[in-house]
Design a protein around this motif. Structure first.
Motif, PDB file in Angstrom:
ATOM      1  N   ALA A  18       6.406  10.469   9.583  1.00 46.72           N
ATOM      2  CA  ALA A  18       7.794  10.581   9.143  1.00 46.72           C
ATOM      3  C   ALA A  18       7.984  11.956   8.508  1.00 46.72           C
ATOM      4  O   ALA A  18       7.110  12.437   7.794  1.00 46.72           O
ATOM      5  N   ARG A  19       9.099  12.599   8.772  1.00 42.49           N
ATOM      6  CA  ARG A  19       9.419  13.889   8.142  1.00 42.49           C
ATOM      7  C   ARG A  19      10.537  13.653   7.137  1.00 42.49           C
ATOM      8  O   ARG A  19      11.603  13.160   7.495  1.00 42.49           O
ATOM      9  N   THR A  20      10.256  13.933   5.889  1.00 44.05           N
ATOM     10  CA  THR A  20      11.265  13.717   4.863  1.00 44.05           C
ATOM     11  C   THR A  20      11.938  15.026   4.484  1.00 44.05           C
ATOM     12  O   THR A  20      11.281  16.064   4.328  1.00 44.05           O
ATOM     13  N   ASP A  21      13.258  14.996   4.370  1.00 44.48           N
ATOM     14  CA  ASP A  21      13.998  16.162   3.898  1.00 44.48           C
ATOM     15  C   ASP A  21      14.054  16.210   2.377  1.00 44.48           C
ATOM     16  O   ASP A  21      14.543  17.170   1.798  1.00 44.48           O
ATOM     17  N   ARG A  22      13.580  15.138   1.754  1.00 42.40           N
ATOM     18  CA  ARG A  22      13.521  15.066   0.291  1.00 42.40           C
ATOM     19  C   ARG A  22      12.074  14.887  -0.150  1.00 42.40           C
ATOM     20  O   ARG A  22      11.571  13.770  -0.191  1.00 42.40           O
ATOM     21  N   PRO A  23      11.366  16.002  -0.399  1.00 44.21           N
ATOM     22  CA  PRO A  23       9.987  15.882  -0.859  1.00 44.21           C
ATOM     23  C   PRO A  23       9.840  14.972  -2.068  1.00 44.21           C
ATOM     24  O   PRO A  23       8.772  14.379  -2.296  1.00 44.21           O
ATOM     25  N   GLU A  24      10.903  14.827  -2.851  1.00 46.58           N
ATOM     26  CA  GLU A  24      10.858  13.959  -4.028  1.00 46.58           C
ATOM     27  C   GLU A  24      10.538  12.514  -3.641  1.00 46.58           C
ATOM     28  O   GLU A  24       9.962  11.771  -4.444  1.00 46.58           O
ATOM     29  N   ASP A  25      10.893  12.114  -2.419  1.00 45.96           N
ATOM     30  CA  ASP A  25      10.604  10.749  -1.972  1.00 45.96           C
ATOM     31  C   ASP A  25       9.103  10.498  -1.844  1.00 45.96           C
ATOM     32  O   ASP A  25       8.662   9.341  -1.809  1.00 45.96           O
ATOM     33  N   ALA A  26       8.316  11.578  -1.740  1.00 46.77           N
ATOM     34  CA  ALA A  26       6.861  11.460  -1.664  1.00 46.77           C
ATOM     35  C   ALA A  26       6.191  12.015  -2.922  1.00 46.77           C
ATOM     36  O   ALA A  26       4.990  12.312  -2.910  1.00 46.77           O
ATOM     37  N   GLY A  27       6.981  12.169  -3.996  1.00 47.83           N
ATOM     38  CA  GLY A  27       6.404  12.593  -5.265  1.00 47.83           C
ATOM     39  C   GLY A  27       6.244  14.081  -5.438  1.00 47.83           C
ATOM     40  O   GLY A  27       5.508  14.529  -6.322  1.00 47.83           O
ATOM     41  N   PHE A  28       6.928  14.877  -4.625  1.00 43.25           N
ATOM     42  CA  PHE A  28       6.851  16.329  -4.737  1.00 43.25           C
ATOM     43  C   PHE A  28       8.171  16.898  -5.235  1.00 43.25           C
ATOM     44  O   PHE A  28       9.247  16.358  -4.967  1.00 43.25           O
TER      45      PHE A  28
END
Length: 406
Positions: free
Chosen positions: A6-16
């Protein structure tokens, strides 16, 4: 192969933190603009989500060709983990045991001798092996094999005179030459970086009945969906190149020609790959030997590979600190070595961030990866900058962990 990231445009969703990830981009971009390195591809994934995948700068500075996310790199010693996985796959099939003597598969090693005081001796004297070198020794670099530049004058000259590492010889010719030379150390006593994984590649060939390139490409790359990885020559329009050194007017000499396939299929350094392909390999290890519904290894085998295999009283070759710095597999760094890569076994010793149990390795070409199971993290940096490689290993570690805030 059904697994897709999955490619997330919101790194915050993966803790970044997006702002903190930008620091990595900014510092790499500054160095590229300053012509310290030509370009890079940086890739970070956490919990199966790609939080950063950036192509920066130039794939080939002299050709003014932009770096692309799918640019192909000489991954050098990042080949070693794939060759190690190949051997462990054969072990799981019952076709070899890593406890076996290497001579059981390569009889030319049956009479191998050991150099006396190889680090210093000006003349070559030998003694008998106290025990046979094993397949496990090849996997953990305790075989006594070395690279010519890392040993003393007499053994170094013997390696040079024998033409060890000649790209024109086959794996069979390579091991035949190497087996006639003495080992640098008694098997099992000393962690010494060298041709161990190249010999392991020949073991894979003999046991499987296939050439190393065919085995890795069919049984690992094809099954994991690594369609841009292999020993084959690369189209010049996709190959990342090191920049010309202004001091010499030449490209660094330690990197092979990417557009030509050598006869020597080096299990220790010969593969070409992309950041996205290598991510698939890393995710397989992180997920206990399987990527989606494709399983290469059992979880138990992956745990064995990612455990420290160096004995408490193991010695270390004198160049290990110089070669690997704070990431050297040394007790003072809290880092050991498993079956194909370095393993962090203690907290608070290494100067660089990470977690106990993370495994990593790098390539002389400038490539680097690590897998952090505790954080469910994979980080990969691809560049062709051999002279600057240590700086960017350190930088990547620091910049990834400072951006991980949740």
């Amino acid at each position: 192969m059904s697994f897709e990231f999955a490619r997330t445009d919101r790194p915050e969703d993966a803790g970044f933190s997006s702002a903190r990830l930008q620091r990595l981009i900014d510092v790499l971009s500054r160095d590229i603009d300053a012509k310290l390195v030509p370009g890079a591809v940086a890739l970070i994934a956490r919990k199966g989500k790609v939080v950063l995948h950036e192509a920066l700068g130039l794939r080939d500075r002299e050709a003014n060709a932009s770096m692309q996310r799918d640019s192909v790199f000489r991954i050098a010693s990042m080949t070693k983990p794939l060759t190690s996985v190949a051997a462990m796959m054969l072990a799981e099939e019952g076709r070899l045991s890593i406890a076996d003597p290497v001579a059981q598969y390569l009889p030319e090693f049956a009479e191998t001798q050991v150099a006396v005081d190889s680090d210093h001796a000006a003349t070559l004297a030998t003694e008998a092996c106290r025990r046979p070198l094993t397949v496990q020794d090849l996997l953990r670099h305790t075989s006594g094999l070395t690279y010519a530049p890392l040993t003393g004058p007499a053994l170094k000259q013997a390696y040079i005179d024998a033409g060890v590492g000649d790209l024109k010889h086959t794996n069979a010719e390579f091991t035949a030459k190497l087996a006639r030379l003495p080992l640098a150390y008694q098997p099992g006593t000393t962690f010494q970086y060298g041709f161990s994984t190249d010999v392991l590649g020949r073991v894979v060939e003999v046991v499987s009945g296939m050439s190393l390139d065919a085995f890795i490409e069919q049984h690992i790359c094809a099954r994991l969906g690594m369609s841009n990885s292999g020993f084959a020559a690369v189209d010049a329009s996709r190959a990342a190149e090191p920049q010309i050194d202004p001091a010499t007017g030449k490209r660094p000499p330690m990197l092979r020609e990417a557009t030509m396939k050598p006869a020597w299929l080096s299990g220790g350094s010969g593969l070409m790959s992309t950041a996205t392909d290598y991510l698939r390999f890393c995710q397989m290890l992180l997920d206990g030997g399987a990527l989606g519904d494709t399983r290469l290894l059992s979880p138990a085998t992956v745990r064995l590979m990612t455990s420290d295999h160096l004995a408490p009283d193991s010695q270390h070759g004198p160049m290990m600190r110089t070669m690997f710095g704070a990431l050297a597999p040394l007790p003072e760094n809290g880092i050991g070595f498993g079956l194909g890569f370095a393993v962090r076994k203690e907290s608070g010793r290494c100067a660089l961030p990470g977690s106990m149990g993370d495994c990593s390795w790098s390539g002389v070409s400038g490539t680097y990866f690590w897998i952090d199971p505790r954080e469910q993290l994979i980080a990969i940096l691809m560049m062709q900058a051999p002279l600057q490689r240590m700086r960017y290993r350190y930088l990547m570690r620091a910049m990834v962990y400072q951006a991980m805030v949740g």
